[in-house]
Write a protein that holds these residues in place. Sequence first.
Motif, short mmCIF file in Angstrom:
data_model
loop_
_atom_site.label_atom_id
_atom_site.label_comp_id
_atom_site.label_asym_id
_atom_site.label_seq_id
_atom_site.Cartn_x
_atom_site.Cartn_y
_atom_site.Cartn_z
N PHE A 86 -24.35 9.09 42.93
CA PHE A 86 -25.34 8.20 43.48
C PHE A 86 -25.90 6.65 43.55
O PHE A 86 -25.13 5.95 42.35
CB PHE A 86 -26.46 8.61 42.99
CG PHE A 86 -27.10 10.39 43.15
CD1 PHE A 86 -27.06 10.37 44.58
CD2 PHE A 86 -26.27 10.52 42.52
CE1 PHE A 86 -26.58 12.10 44.83
CE2 PHE A 86 -26.61 12.50 42.28
CZ PHE A 86 -26.75 13.22 44.05
N LYS A 87 -26.36 5.52 43.97
CA LYS A 87 -26.64 4.49 43.59
C LYS A 87 -28.52 4.40 43.75
O LYS A 87 -29.39 4.96 44.53
CB LYS A 87 -26.10 3.47 45.14
CG LYS A 87 -26.05 3.66 46.25
CD LYS A 87 -25.74 3.05 47.03
CE LYS A 87 -25.61 2.82 48.34
NZ LYS A 87 -26.39 4.23 48.69
N VAL A 88 -28.67 3.17 43.02
CA VAL A 88 -30.13 2.56 43.20
C VAL A 88 -30.23 2.96 44.80
O VAL A 88 -29.58 2.07 45.96
CB VAL A 88 -30.60 1.24 42.67
CG1 VAL A 88 -31.44 0.75 42.85
CG2 VAL A 88 -30.34 1.71 41.06
N GLY A 89 -31.78 3.50 45.01
CA GLY A 89 -32.61 3.15 46.53
C GLY A 89 -31.74 4.46 47.04
O GLY A 89 -32.81 4.77 48.73
N ASP A 90 -31.02 5.46 47.08
CA ASP A 90 -30.79 6.66 47.94
C ASP A 90 -31.62 7.39 47.41
O ASP A 90 -32.59 7.54 46.52
CB ASP A 90 -29.38 6.88 46.96
CG ASP A 90 -27.98 6.69 47.46
OD1 ASP A 90 -28.20 6.17 48.13
OD2 ASP A 90 -27.26 6.85 46.59
N ALA A 91 -32.50 7.61 48.91
CA ALA A 91 -33.59 9.05 48.24
C ALA A 91 -32.40 10.97 48.25
O ALA A 91 -31.73 10.85 48.42
CB ALA A 91 -33.98 9.54 50.13
N ILE A 92 -32.92 10.82 47.55
CA ILE A 92 -32.90 12.35 47.31
C ILE A 92 -33.65 13.53 46.22
O ILE A 92 -34.12 13.69 46.38
CB ILE A 92 -31.76 12.00 45.29
CG1 ILE A 92 -32.24 10.90 44.06
CG2 ILE A 92 -30.40 11.35 45.15
CD1 ILE A 92 -33.35 12.00 43.17
N PHE A 93 -32.63 14.42 46.40
CA PHE A 93 -33.84 16.28 45.79
C PHE A 93 -33.25 16.74 45.10
O PHE A 93 -31.42 16.89 44.95
CB PHE A 93 -34.48 16.16 46.94
CG PHE A 93 -33.68 17.40 47.71
CD1 PHE A 93 -32.09 16.63 48.70
CD2 PHE A 93 -33.35 18.73 47.79
CE1 PHE A 93 -31.69 16.90 49.20
CE2 PHE A 93 -32.83 19.88 48.99
CZ PHE A 93 -32.07 18.94 49.46
N GLY A 94 -33.46 17.70 44.19
CA GLY A 94 -33.51 18.46 43.21
C GLY A 94 -34.41 19.22 41.85
O GLY A 94 -35.44 19.09 42.76
N ASP A 95 -33.99 20.40 41.84
CA ASP A 95 -34.52 21.34 40.72
C ASP A 95 -33.81 20.71 39.73
O ASP A 95 -33.06 21.15 38.95
CB ASP A 95 -34.20 22.82 41.17
CG ASP A 95 -34.17 24.10 40.60
OD1 ASP A 95 -35.14 23.22 39.50
OD2 ASP A 95 -33.80 24.96 40.77
N LEU A 96 -34.86 20.68 38.74
CA LEU A 96 -34.22 20.06 36.97
C LEU A 96 -34.94 21.05 36.45
O LEU A 96 -35.24 20.49 35.22
CB LEU A 96 -35.74 18.87 37.01
CG LEU A 96 -36.12 17.32 37.64
CD1 LEU A 96 -36.28 16.87 37.49
CD2 LEU A 96 -34.03 17.11 38.38
N ALA A 97 -35.34 22.46 36.81
CA ALA A 97 -35.39 23.13 35.81
C ALA A 97 -34.57 23.72 33.91
O ALA A 97 -35.36 23.62 33.19
CB ALA A 97 -36.24 24.90 36.53
N GLY A 98 -33.33 23.29 34.59
CA GLY A 98 -32.47 23.27 34.04
C GLY A 98 -31.74 22.40 32.59
O GLY A 98 -31.32 22.52 32.17
N CYS A 99 -33.15 21.24 32.90
CA CYS A 99 -32.78 19.79 32.12
C CYS A 99 -33.87 19.49 32.03
O CYS A 99 -34.22 17.60 32.26
CB CYS A 99 -31.62 19.18 32.83
SG CYS A 99 -32.12 18.86 34.56
N GLY A 100 -34.46 19.97 31.23
CA GLY A 100 -35.94 20.13 31.07
C GLY A 100 -36.70 19.52 32.66
O GLY A 100 -37.61 19.00 31.54
N ALA A 101 -36.96 20.31 32.88
CA ALA A 101 -38.41 19.75 34.00
C ALA A 101 -38.51 17.79 33.53
O ALA A 101 -37.75 17.52 33.67
CB ALA A 101 -38.82 20.76 34.31
#
Length: 333
Positions: A86-101
């Motif tokens: 990824f680079k600055v400005g990318d639009a992203i999505f994800g599940d953070l449950a496994g990394c501290g939410a």
Amino acid sequence: MQAIIYRDYGTADVLQLSEVARPTPVDNEVLIKVCVSALNAADWRLMHGKPLLMRLMTGLFKPKKGTPGTDVAGIVEAVGRNVSQFKVGDAIFGDLAGCGAGGLGQYVCAPEHVLVLKPENVDFEQAAAAPMAAVTALQGLRQGQIAAGQNILIYGASGGIGTFAVQLAKHFGATVTAVASASKHDLLRELGADSVLDYAKQDFASNGQRYDLILGVNGYRSIFDYKRSLAAKGRYVMIGGEMRQIFQALIVGKLLSLGSQQQLSNLFAKPNQTDLAKVGSLLANGDIKAVIDRRYPLAEAPAAMRYLEAGHAKGKILINLQASTEQSLEQTV
Ligand SMILES: NC(=O)c1ccc[n+]([C@@H]2O[C@H](COP(=O)([O-])OP(=O)(O)OC[C@H]3O[C@@H](n4cnc5c(N)ncnc54)[C@H](OP(=O)(O)O)[C@@H]3O)[C@@H](O)[C@H]2O)c1
């Protein structure tokens, strides 16, 4: 920056809107400017610190982290030096449950392996609503060896996971019976369910129907009811619902499956980029869509959590962080 945090376990009253330091990404992390976050049952279970056994990991007497917000969609604001995807400005999505939410904050850091690029034609709300619920539904159907032409029953079909499960099962070519209260039946038919049952009035376990696959998503039915309703080689996959359902599937399910062609098992969903990207392309192609029940601003996260915890959401509950980010930028100018 503003974030919702909790310093003690308890009801949604422990959630506080606080001013906290903006996090800095370490080498493998991305700093995300959160646009929209979605709540999951994991958020209120962690907030309560229940079941108590879970506190061995989350903090015995007080939460170690206390940063709710499992699913996010946002913009990459900064990247650690080892980040390659990824680079600055990318639009992203994800599940953070496994990394501290921490998705209920204007900014959050997450390792790049829990994120994928948001397809351009999928908006931030749709992307935020999908990660945990849609990936869990996908993995549940896969564990149940979903195939075209199968007859499947989805119990607890009208919430976050259920609404994705119905659409995914139809996408894979199954005939779907969805179980939910009557007020949700029109929605479930719109999502593709071939038939609907009202759990308050109609008992799937005594109507003589047999299913190739049963997904137990929410509510409670005895594992023996599920077994009775399975076809000779049918599979039951326990996704969620009451705690006793988990133990029944873990212990009784294993025993009932021994030497039988029927298989009864628990799902332990494992978030991963491949499945998340698959969900992204299904959303982008219009094969599935997130059903959005309610949207709340960040300051009203306690009300959102109470509503979700009451157990009758119709799809997903979102927290909009764009408004609070714009407001605090105005305040700093
Ligand atoms: N196995 C895993 O890896 C995994 C991963 C994520 C989540 N989960 C679990 O999966 C479960 C469902 O998650 P979710 O996000 O879909 O929850 P949710 O959005 O809160 O589910 C709400 C839905 O559940 C239905 N429901 C409530 N009581 C019911 C009952 N007695 N019988 C039938 N349906 C009932 C409601 O329908 P009505 O309003 O019509 O009653 C409502 O539409 C949770 O227990 C969660 O912890 C498991």
